[in-house]
Design a protein around this motif. Structure first.
Motif, mmCIF file in Angstrom:
data_model
loop_
_atom_site.group_PDB
_atom_site.id
_atom_site.type_symbol
_atom_site.label_atom_id
_atom_site.label_comp_id
_atom_site.label_asym_id
_atom_site.label_seq_id
_atom_site.Cartn_x
_atom_site.Cartn_y
_atom_site.Cartn_z
ATOM 1 N N ALA A 68 -35.239 -25.328 60.742
ATOM 2 C CA ALA A 68 -36.618 -24.864 60.541
ATOM 3 C C ALA A 68 -37.410 -24.908 61.844
ATOM 4 N N VAL A 69 -37.231 -25.974 62.622
ATOM 5 C CA VAL A 69 -37.949 -26.116 63.894
ATOM 6 C C VAL A 69 -37.501 -25.025 64.874
ATOM 7 N N ALA A 70 -36.190 -24.818 64.973
ATOM 8 C CA ALA A 70 -35.662 -23.792 65.879
ATOM 9 C C ALA A 70 -36.154 -22.395 65.486
ATOM 10 N N LYS A 71 -36.207 -22.134 64.192
ATOM 11 C CA LYS A 71 -36.667 -20.832 63.689
ATOM 12 C C LYS A 71 -38.152 -20.614 63.972
ATOM 13 N N TYR A 72 -38.964 -21.628 63.724
ATOM 14 C CA TYR A 72 -40.427 -21.486 63.828
ATOM 15 C C TYR A 72 -40.892 -21.424 65.271
ATOM 16 N N TYR A 73 -40.377 -22.314 66.110
ATOM 17 C CA TYR A 73 -40.841 -22.389 67.502
ATOM 18 C C TYR A 73 -39.989 -21.564 68.461
ATOM 19 N N SER A 74 -38.906 -20.961 67.967
ATOM 20 C CA SER A 74 -37.997 -20.161 68.794
ATOM 21 C C SER A 74 -37.440 -20.984 69.967
ATOM 22 N N THR A 79 -32.606 -28.369 72.231
ATOM 23 C CA THR A 79 -33.996 -28.752 72.515
ATOM 24 C C THR A 79 -34.566 -29.579 71.369
ATOM 25 N N VAL A 80 -34.245 -29.185 70.147
ATOM 26 C CA VAL A 80 -34.704 -29.940 68.975
ATOM 27 C C VAL A 80 -34.075 -31.332 68.980
ATOM 28 N N TYR A 81 -32.795 -31.427 69.318
ATOM 29 C CA TYR A 81 -32.132 -32.727 69.328
ATOM 30 C C TYR A 81 -32.730 -33.660 70.379
ATOM 31 N N TRP A 82 -33.278 -33.076 71.444
ATOM 32 C CA TRP A 82 -33.903 -33.904 72.468
ATOM 33 C C TRP A 82 -35.173 -34.578 71.957
ATOM 34 N N THR A 118 -48.351 -45.042 69.045
ATOM 35 C CA THR A 118 -47.770 -44.367 67.882
ATOM 36 C C THR A 118 -48.798 -43.455 67.218
ATOM 37 N N CYS A 119 -50.028 -43.938 67.131
ATOM 38 C CA CYS A 119 -51.112 -43.170 66.516
ATOM 39 C C CYS A 119 -51.493 -41.959 67.372
ATOM 40 N N LEU A 120 -51.654 -42.166 68.686
ATOM 41 C CA LEU A 120 -52.034 -41.066 69.574
ATOM 42 C C LEU A 120 -50.973 -39.965 69.596
ATOM 43 N N GLY A 121 -49.690 -40.374 69.640
ATOM 44 C CA GLY A 121 -48.617 -39.386 69.626
ATOM 45 C C GLY A 121 -48.612 -38.554 68.361
ATOM 46 N N ALA A 122 -48.870 -39.207 67.230
ATOM 47 C CA ALA A 122 -48.912 -38.487 65.948
ATOM 48 C C ALA A 122 -50.057 -37.478 65.920
ATOM 49 N N TRP A 123 -51.196 -37.827 66.514
ATOM 50 C CA TRP A 123 -52.332 -36.891 66.529
ATOM 51 C C TRP A 123 -52.092 -35.727 67.489
ATOM 52 N N LEU A 124 -51.359 -35.950 68.569
ATOM 53 C CA LEU A 124 -51.018 -34.830 69.447
ATOM 54 C C LEU A 124 -50.207 -33.780 68.683
ATOM 55 N N LYS A 125 -49.313 -34.245 67.812
ATOM 56 C CA LYS A 125 -48.479 -33.304 67.051
ATOM 57 C C LYS A 125 -49.296 -32.495 66.042
ATOM 58 N N VAL A 126 -50.434 -33.042 65.604
ATOM 59 C CA VAL A 126 -51.316 -32.299 64.692
ATOM 60 C C VAL A 126 -51.772 -30.991 65.339
ATOM 61 N N PHE A 127 -51.975 -31.023 66.666
ATOM 62 C CA PHE A 127 -52.474 -29.841 67.380
ATOM 63 C C PHE A 127 -51.345 -28.977 67.948
ATOM 64 N N ASP A 132 -46.595 -21.393 69.898
ATOM 65 C CA ASP A 132 -46.399 -21.521 71.341
ATOM 66 C C ASP A 132 -46.745 -22.922 71.848
ATOM 67 N N MET A 133 -46.906 -23.883 70.918
ATOM 68 C CA MET A 133 -47.337 -25.234 71.299
ATOM 69 C C MET A 133 -46.264 -26.286 71.052
ATOM 70 N N PHE A 134 -45.000 -25.876 71.046
ATOM 71 C CA PHE A 134 -43.942 -26.865 70.863
ATOM 72 C C PHE A 134 -43.972 -27.919 71.970
ATOM 73 N N TRP A 135 -44.383 -27.505 73.173
ATOM 74 C CA TRP A 135 -44.451 -28.442 74.297
ATOM 75 C C TRP A 135 -45.400 -29.598 73.997
ATOM 76 N N LEU A 136 -46.500 -29.312 73.282
ATOM 77 C CA LEU A 136 -47.457 -30.366 72.943
ATOM 78 C C LEU A 136 -46.857 -31.308 71.897
ATOM 79 N N GLY A 137 -46.111 -30.735 70.937
ATOM 80 C CA GLY A 137 -45.429 -31.574 69.959
ATOM 81 C C GLY A 137 -44.408 -32.476 70.628
ATOM 82 N N PHE A 138 -43.701 -31.916 71.628
ATOM 83 C CA PHE A 138 -42.712 -32.716 72.360
ATOM 84 C C PHE A 138 -43.416 -33.823 73.155
ATOM 85 N N MET A 139 -44.589 -33.518 73.681
ATOM 86 C CA MET A 139 -45.359 -34.527 74.398
ATOM 87 C C MET A 139 -45.786 -35.651 73.448
#
Length: 454
Positions: A68-74, A79-82, A118-127, A132-139
């Motif tokens: 699902a991640v590979a399909k949605y973020y292309s 990369t997903v396993y990383w 842990t909290c800050l990282g979870a909120w970054l993923k919200v955005f 085109d924002m997979f990089w922010l989720g990875f961050m």
């Protein structure tokens, strides 16, 4: 269990705590003292379990729904396993400053820092929901991964600081239970929330729900830790804890002693092999299951769930066995050998065509492989006492991350190059090797000897 428990110690508290020429010598003589454990220790342990779970549940959050991640973020599968392997990569350089901080600043400060990350990282993923924002989720995933260094080495330290000698192994196993609970939730919730077969719009909406849910939970836990998590009880719970806290330990000196401790070095290798194998299987479980059972995305998550839940039961049972018998070497060896047997069974039932059988073999594998985690922690604390538990377990986990990265990359390559049967048999062989190394460890139970002398 709710009432304070007193332990009277007659004579000197301990005849020796610091290594000098192979002899344990006492830095000071103490008058008879009464040790107490307080009911509040359970509140501290419970808060830690939830906090640990909130971090661990994000470890496989992406990889268990890799398709699902590979399909949605292309993005590619590797990369997903990383997003899982980043937990291992960040741990290795950061564990030494984190262990130093735990030793110098105590449980409360390090727990607050880890919970905040842990909290800050979870909120970054919200955005990071836009495609085109997979990089922010990875961050965000990286921030959560960095926070893990303030969690994995805590259970033996928390158990030693808050719990008496007859409960320390059980408390450590419950602390490890929190990490396993989080991994279990990470296996089961993402496939339930994110519909891999849905449209791009549906997948995006599902991601939004999942990320908000995790961010909300981590925020509540951060507030709970600020309000209720204490560093230590007013009085030490045991003779070993008392004398361990009285030592003026040198961090670099502790590392030197640990690295020249034959039993500890052997345990590092065997522990790394066992947990590294588990990391590899967990990271690639989605691919492994879909290889034989196409469309079984939710089953992949549930298989991971039953594997970890079985491990939770195994962890607690092993902790109770250690507290009752104090047979650390025998228990460690038995559980390790059973892990190897479980991996063999899993290997030869994976392609049987009946997914229910895979569930059963996963229960067997998870019970022993995850049950081994607190056993290894406690055995390490025994053979390295009086070195700080946080440093001992921190180095143990650093080695685990190295093995985890190498074995995950090896496993991923072998699954595509030589198919799953040979890949799994390679993991079986590594567990057999680990069993042999465990058999070579001598049962030098220094912490038990210290309690016996009290």
């Amino acid at each position: 269990m709710g009432e304070p428990k007193n332990m009277e110690v007659c004579g000197s508290v301990m005849d020796g705590v610091a290594e000098k020429g192979g002899v344990l010598e006492s830095p000071s003589k103490k008058a008879p003292v009464e040790y107490k454990v307080f009911p509040y220790r359970w509140a501290v342990l419970f808060i830690f379990v939830l906090y640990s779970a909130s971090n661990a549940m994000q470890w496989v959050q992406y990889s268990i729904i890799q398709d699902a991640v590979a399909k949605y973020y292309s993005v590619s599968s590797i990369t997903v396993y990383w997003t899982s392997m980043i937990f291992m990569v960040t741990y290795i350089p950061l564990i030494f400053p984190a262990s130093w901080l735990l030793e110098k600043m105590g449980l409360r400060v390090t727990t607050i820092i880890g919970s905040l990350g842990t909290c800050l990282g979870a909120w970054l993923k919200v955005f990071s929901v836009p495609q085109d924002m997979f990089w922010l989720g990875f961050m965000g995933q990286t921030v959560v991964a960095m926070s893990q260094v303030f969690i994995l080495n805590v259970p033996p330290r928390l158990a030693a600081v808050w719990f008496g000698a007859d409960q320390v192994s059980s408390a450590c196993s419950i602390g490890v239970f929190g990490n396993q609970l989080g991994v279990a939730l990470g296996f089961v919730l993402p496939p339930m929330i994110v519909r891999a077969t849905g449209t791009i719009e549906q997948i995006g909406a599902d991601f939004q729900v999942m990320f908000y849910l995790v961010a909300g939970v981590t925020s509540v836990l951060f507030v709970l830790i600020l309000l209720f998590f204490k560093a230590a009880p007013s009085t030490p719970p045991s003779a070993a804890a008392d004398m361990g806290s009285s030592l003026d330990s040198n961090f670099l000196q502790s590392i030197k002693k640990l690295m020249t401790n034959r039993n500890y070095v052997l345990l590092l290798i065997s522990y790394g092999l066992n947990v590294g194998v588990f990391y590899a299987i967990s990271t690639l479980l989605n691919q492994l299951v879909l290889m034989y059972y196409p469309g079984a995305n939710e089953d992949a998550g549930r298989i991971g769930l039953v594997m970890v839940v079985a491990g939770m039961i195994g962890s607690v049972m092993c902790g109770l066995i250690l507290d009752k018998t104090h047979r650390f070497k025998e228990t460690t060896l038995a559980v390790y050998a059973a892990s190897a047997v479980g991996m063999v069974v899993f290997t030869f039932t994976l392609n049987c065509g009946v997914i229910g059988v895979v569930y059963l073999s996963s229960i067997l594998l998870g019970f022993f492989m995850n049950g081994y985690l607190p056993v290894g922690f406690e055995f390490a604390s025994e053979v390295t006492y009086p070195e700080p538990e946080g440093t001992t377990s921190g180095i143990l986990n650093a080695v685990v991350q190295i093995f985890g990265i190498l074995l995950t990359l090896l496993y991923e390559w072998m699954l595509s190059a030589v198919h799953d049967r040979w890949a799994n048999l390679t993991l079986c062989a590594l567990l057999v090797l680990g069993t042999a190394i465990t058999a070579a460890i001598r049962p030098d139970l220094r912490r038990q000897a210290a309690e016996a002398k009290a």
